[in-house]
Structure formats: structure tokens, C-alpha cells
Design a protein around this motif. Structure first.
Motif, PDB file in Angstrom:
ATOM      1  N   ALA A 195      37.065  32.373  43.848  1.00 46.07           N
ATOM      2  CA  ALA A 195      38.043  33.459  43.844  1.00 46.07           C
ATOM      3  C   ALA A 195      37.551  34.606  42.965  1.00 46.07           C
ATOM      4  O   ALA A 195      36.937  34.395  41.924  1.00 46.07           O
ATOM      5  CB  ALA A 195      39.388  32.948  43.349  1.00 46.07           C
ATOM      6  N   THR A 196      37.848  35.838  43.381  1.00 45.05           N
ATOM      7  CA  THR A 196      37.520  37.027  42.605  1.00 45.05           C
ATOM      8  C   THR A 196      38.683  37.364  41.686  1.00 45.05           C
ATOM      9  O   THR A 196      39.828  37.433  42.140  1.00 45.05           O
ATOM     10  CB  THR A 196      37.217  38.215  43.527  1.00 45.05           C
ATOM     11  OG1 THR A 196      36.094  37.889  44.364  1.00 45.05           O
ATOM     12  CG2 THR A 196      36.866  39.459  42.714  1.00 45.05           C
ATOM     13  N   THR A 222      24.905  34.368  44.655  1.00 36.12           N
ATOM     14  CA  THR A 222      25.763  34.485  43.486  1.00 36.12           C
ATOM     15  C   THR A 222      25.943  35.954  43.141  1.00 36.12           C
ATOM     16  O   THR A 222      25.174  36.814  43.582  1.00 36.12           O
ATOM     17  CB  THR A 222      25.151  33.758  42.276  1.00 36.12           C
ATOM     18  OG1 THR A 222      23.909  34.398  41.932  1.00 36.12           O
ATOM     19  CG2 THR A 222      24.885  32.286  42.605  1.00 36.12           C
ATOM     20  N   ARG A 223      26.969  36.245  42.355  1.00 40.53           N
ATOM     21  CA  ARG A 223      27.205  37.640  41.960  1.00 40.53           C
ATOM     22  C   ARG A 223      26.018  38.188  41.191  1.00 40.53           C
ATOM     23  O   ARG A 223      25.621  39.338  41.372  1.00 40.53           O
ATOM     24  CB  ARG A 223      28.467  37.722  41.099  1.00 40.53           C
ATOM     25  CG  ARG A 223      29.753  37.436  41.832  1.00 40.53           C
ATOM     26  CD  ARG A 223      30.929  37.565  40.882  1.00 40.53           C
ATOM     27  NE  ARG A 223      31.068  38.917  40.414  1.00 40.53           N
ATOM     28  CZ  ARG A 223      31.836  39.848  40.987  1.00 40.53           C
ATOM     29  NH1 ARG A 223      32.525  39.537  42.069  1.00 40.53           N
ATOM     30  NH2 ARG A 223      31.922  41.049  40.491  1.00 40.53           N
ATOM     31  N   ASP A 269      34.883  43.128  37.914  1.00 41.72           N
ATOM     32  CA  ASP A 269      35.588  41.873  38.173  1.00 41.72           C
ATOM     33  C   ASP A 269      34.611  40.715  38.049  1.00 41.72           C
ATOM     34  O   ASP A 269      33.432  40.901  37.737  1.00 41.72           O
ATOM     35  CB  ASP A 269      36.250  41.886  39.560  1.00 41.72           C
ATOM     36  CG  ASP A 269      35.265  42.273  40.666  1.00 41.72           C
ATOM     37  OD1 ASP A 269      34.054  41.974  40.523  1.00 41.72           O
ATOM     38  OD2 ASP A 269      35.682  42.879  41.671  1.00 41.72           O
ATOM     39  N   GLY A 270      35.106  39.514  38.271  1.00 41.33           N
ATOM     40  CA  GLY A 270      34.284  38.309  38.171  1.00 41.33           C
ATOM     41  C   GLY A 270      34.668  37.302  39.234  1.00 41.33           C
ATOM     42  O   GLY A 270      35.645  37.480  39.965  1.00 41.33           O
ATOM     43  N   THR A 271      33.902  36.228  39.302  1.00 40.85           N
ATOM     44  CA  THR A 271      34.148  35.169  40.276  1.00 40.85           C
ATOM     45  C   THR A 271      34.230  33.824  39.560  1.00 40.85           C
ATOM     46  O   THR A 271      33.409  33.534  38.682  1.00 40.85           O
ATOM     47  CB  THR A 271      33.021  35.110  41.326  1.00 40.85           C
ATOM     48  OG1 THR A 271      32.951  36.369  42.006  1.00 40.85           O
ATOM     49  CG2 THR A 271      33.282  34.011  42.351  1.00 40.85           C
ATOM     50  N   ILE A 310      33.012  31.738  34.491  1.00 42.34           N
ATOM     51  CA  ILE A 310      33.280  32.932  35.295  1.00 42.34           C
ATOM     52  C   ILE A 310      31.987  33.714  35.420  1.00 42.34           C
ATOM     53  O   ILE A 310      31.387  34.107  34.414  1.00 42.34           O
ATOM     54  CB  ILE A 310      34.375  33.806  34.652  1.00 42.34           C
ATOM     55  CG1 ILE A 310      35.691  33.017  34.570  1.00 42.34           C
ATOM     56  CG2 ILE A 310      34.564  35.091  35.456  1.00 42.34           C
ATOM     57  CD1 ILE A 310      36.810  33.774  33.883  1.00 42.34           C
ATOM     58  N   GLU A 311      31.562  33.946  36.645  1.00 44.93           N
ATOM     59  CA  GLU A 311      30.306  34.651  36.888  1.00 44.93           C
ATOM     60  C   GLU A 311      30.590  36.116  37.151  1.00 44.93           C
ATOM     61  O   GLU A 311      31.412  36.467  37.997  1.00 44.93           O
ATOM     62  CB  GLU A 311      29.575  34.038  38.082  1.00 44.93           C
ATOM     63  CG  GLU A 311      28.185  34.604  38.299  1.00 44.93           C
ATOM     64  CD  GLU A 311      27.469  33.937  39.459  1.00 44.93           C
ATOM     65  OE1 GLU A 311      27.970  34.065  40.599  1.00 44.93           O
ATOM     66  OE2 GLU A 311      26.432  33.296  39.242  1.00 44.93           O
ATOM     67  N   THR A 312      29.898  36.989  36.397  1.00 43.89           N
ATOM     68  CA  THR A 312      30.003  38.428  36.609  1.00 43.89           C
ATOM     69  C   THR A 312      28.676  38.947  37.142  1.00 43.89           C
ATOM     70  O   THR A 312      27.751  38.175  37.398  1.00 43.89           O
ATOM     71  CB  THR A 312      30.357  39.153  35.292  1.00 43.89           C
ATOM     72  OG1 THR A 312      29.230  39.076  34.402  1.00 43.89           O
ATOM     73  CG2 THR A 312      31.564  38.521  34.624  1.00 43.89           C
ATOM     74  N   ASP A 313      28.586  40.269  37.290  1.00 44.51           N
ATOM     75  CA  ASP A 313      27.357  40.863  37.803  1.00 44.51           C
ATOM     76  C   ASP A 313      26.184  40.673  36.859  1.00 44.51           C
ATOM     77  O   ASP A 313      25.028  40.783  37.267  1.00 44.51           O
ATOM     78  CB  ASP A 313      27.553  42.370  38.034  1.00 44.51           C
ATOM     79  CG  ASP A 313      28.566  42.643  39.131  1.00 44.51           C
ATOM     80  OD1 ASP A 313      28.830  41.721  39.907  1.00 44.51           O
ATOM     81  OD2 ASP A 313      29.091  43.767  39.185  1.00 44.51           O
TER      82      ASP A 313
END
Length: 393
Positions: free
Chosen positions: A61-62, A169-170, A12-14, A35-38
């Protein structure tokens, strides 16, 4: 408007940042949201010309792959967009204009607080949840005077100690997880050596201008030579290029070398594929391209997947010596450091030479000390005599 399709390795992302507000006119291919991911920050652009009419996933939001995050009305005139925005956003204009975290917006909505009347103490004046809580604790009968202390709140009384709590952050959380996993799930050990950089520095000084002219502006640096030397050493010591998969040892017949790159959001490791087939100029150009795109958050997830070996250069930040942490499932990582003039004994005489400490961290479950030391010595020998790289000796 949907989130992009995430790779299988990304769950998923944020929502990191909306660049457009509801009611804003947008153009096709214009950046709308990050959109920030891992592993990386993905940029989502407008699919059509029109007006952003709704946002269904606020900042923080995720979201899942291909989830609807907003809506764009196609074909709306750009000149009409501002009026539409004012009309639609009139009931909440005071709060939507303020720069605030999602948690702060939620609390302000629950308590009926106008965010424009709250002074933000976060980065770039961002309103935090604590700022809203502080504002709600003030007497409701005197809202007007409250604005004056906020404007004059910059100088704090002497002796006050400031703390600021910022969520990770993620990407930073993922980095932390991988580093912790590497230290707890591998038998990591580090061996050191030092290399005389004078031969390489003389070579670079002599051919730097010609190299740049011949290879369309590609700069002759040290990373290209170290990467090529590491590739040659990996061919001689295939166990360093291997990885563990359960109870099996996987030997890779190619050399995909990751290069650690520092970004404002954290460390990323894009991978140079098939380094054995690349020349020094191609390696230098590839590393420079990674650095530029990493700074702008434009490196794709697929460019960071895989890799059989990693090189990290803490010397660019002034590090004299360090123990780099493995990048699982790889079995080794090479650490480069600052070049420093030191007195060295050469043929019974003391000479001042530019020296660099090298560090090789390795998984002792797969590599014996002999293999690791000989691998590092091979790199040292090639750097001190660059002709060895060309002659493969």
C-alpha cells in the motif's frame, strides 16, 4: 501507530514488510514494519508495549507522511496476546498465515480461495497473483488432490522455460528515473586515465598495521586516499565542484563527497561532509560505517542529501573499465576500477606494475575537456606520489 514524517523531498512511501501480525505481542522500540521510500527504507518501531490489534495499510500500500498504518493496544499482557490473536483472526486464519503479495490476497478474497491451499512460486515461496489465478482455474470439485501436485511440483519437465515477473521496488524505480534523467538532461562525456597503484600499495603495506593500531581499528584502504586526493583536486579546480541551477553556476566553497554504496535494494550515495576538514582515518571510518549501515538499511535520508562530487568503485566487483553516470545536479563523478598487473614502459624498460583505470564523467555544459582532463591528472599525480596530498602540491 503512524508512519514517520517524510522529508520534503519524499512525497510518499510503500509498506514493504510487516514484521508482526495482528494479535502479536509487541515491545516498546521493537521493529514492526518497514516503509520503502524513493531513497531509503524506514523502520517503524512500536511506541509502547502491548498488542498489535489492527493493520490499516497492507504490504504494497502507498502511504503518506504521518498516515495511520495500524493500532496497538497499550498494556496488553504478552501472554494473552496469542490467545487474542487466535480469537480475532479465526475467520481468516487460513489466509493470514500464508505468505502472499497484496494483489494475491485481494484476488483470493474475491474468489473465495484459501491461500494455504495455493503453492507459491515467488521468492521464498511467496504466493503471487498468477498462483491464485492458476488455482482458481482448477476444478472446484477436487480440492484435496490439488495439494499433491503442488507438493511434487518442484521438478519441472525438461524443456520448460520459466519466467518470473517481479514489480520494481520504489528505490529501484527512483534509481532508474534519476539515471535516465542524468543521461537525457546533461551533456555527459567521460575522460579516462590510468594510475600506477604501486606507490600507494607500498605505503599501505608499510603502515597498515600501525595505522589500524593508532586510529582505533580504522583500516587503511584505497578509498580514503582517493577521497582525499579528490578533495584536493576539487579545491584546485572549483568548477568541477560546482553545479548548474538553471542559467546560474553555483560554486561550492566546501567539498561534500558522496560515496556510492551497493545494497541489496539498490545503489545509495551517502555523503561525507566537509572532507577537507577530515583526516584519512576519519574518511575510512565514515566510509566503513556507511557500508555497514547501508547493508542493514539504516542510512538516513538526510545523509544522502546534497553532495558536490561523487566517487564510485566498480573495482570491488571486478570491473576493469566503465563510464559512470552523473549524479545530478553534480557536474562530475569519479569511477575507480580493478587493479590489474600490466606491462608498462618505465624509463625505456618494461616493468609489470599494478595499474588501475580511472574514469571521470562530467557535464560538458559546465566543464570543458581541459578542466576535466587536468582534474583527473591531478588525482593521478597525487595517487602515484601520496606525499603530494600531504604537501598540497
Amino acid at each position: 501507530m503512524k508512519a514517520p514524517t517524510f522529508p520534503e523531498s519524499v512525497q510518499d512511501g510503500t509498506i514493504a514488510n510487516w514484521h508482526k501480525a495482528v494479535g502479536s505481542a509487541v515491545s516498546r522500540d521493537e521493529l514492526i514494519v518497514d516503509i520503502e521510500t524513493d531513497k531509503v527504507v524506514l523502520e517503524v518501531v512500536a511506541p509502547v508495549d502491548g498488542v498489535l490489534t489492527s493493520i490499516s495499510a497492507e504490504e504494497g500500500a502507498t502511504i503518506a507522511s504521518n498516515q495511520v498504518i495500524g493500532a496497538i493496544t497499550e498494556g496488553a499482557a504478552a501472554s494473552a496476546a496469542p490467545a487474542a490473536a487466535v480469537a480475532e483472526a479465526a475467520p481468516v486464519a487460513s489466509n493470514s498465515d500464508a505468505v502472499a503479495s497484496p494483489a494475491a490476497r485481494k484476488m483470493a478474497s474475491e474468489k473465495g480461495i484459501d491461500l494455504n491451499s495455493v503453492a507459491g512460486t515467488g521468492k521464498d515461496g511467496r504466493i503471487t497473483k498468477e498462483d491464485v489465478a492458476s488455482a482458481s482455474a482448477k476444478p472446484a470439485a477436487a480440492p484435496a488432490p490439488a495439494a499433491k501436485p503442488a507438493a511434487a511440483a518442484a521438478p519441472l519437465p525438461a524443456g520448460d522455460r520459466i519466467e518470473k515477473r517481479v514489480p520494481m521496488t520504489r528505490l529501484r524505480k527512483r534509481i532508474a528515473e534519476r539515471l535516465l534523467d542524468a543521461t537525457s538532461s546533461t551533456a555527459m562525456l567521460t575522460t579516462f586515465n590510468e594510475v600506477n597503484m604501486k606507490p600507494l600499495m607500498d605505503l599501505r603495506k608499510e603502515y597498515k598495521d600501525l595505522f589500524e593500531k593508532t586510529h582505533d581499528g580504522a583500516r587503511l584502504g584505497f578509498m580514503g586516499m582517493f577521497t582525499k586526493a579528490a578533495c584536493e583536486a576539487l579545491k584546485r579546480f572549483p568548477q568541477v565542484n560546482a553545479s548548474l541551477d538553471g542559467d546560474d553556476i553555483v560554486y561550492h566553497g566546501f567539498q561534500d563527497i558522496g560515496v556510492a554504496v551497493s545494497t541489496p535494494n539498490g545503489l545509495v550515495v551517502p555523503v561525507l561532509r566537509d572532507v577537507d576538514d577530515m583526516g584519512i582515518a576519519s574518511i575510512e571510518s565514515g566510509i566503513r560505517d556507511f557500508g555497514l549501515r547501508a547493508r542493514d538499511g539504516k542510512i538516513g535520508i538526510d545523509e544522502m542529501m546534497g553532495g558536490t562530487f561523487t566517487i564510485t568503485n566498480g573495482g570491488v566487483f571486478g570491473s576493469l573499465l566503465s563510464t559512470p553516470i552523473l549524479n545530478p545536479p553534480q557536474s562530475a563523478i569519479l569511477g575507480m576500477h580493478k587493479i590489474q598487473d600490466r606491462p608498462m614502459a618505465v624509463n625505456g624498460k618494461v616493468e609489470i606494475l599494478p595499474m588501475m583505470y580511472l574514469a571521470l564523467s562530467y557535464d560538458h555544459r559546465l566543464l570543458d575537456g581541459k578542466d576535466a582532463v587536468q582534474f583527473l591528472v591531478a588525482i593521478k599525480d597525487m595517487i602515484e606520489d601520496p606525499a603530494r596530498i600531504l604537501l598540497q602540491v
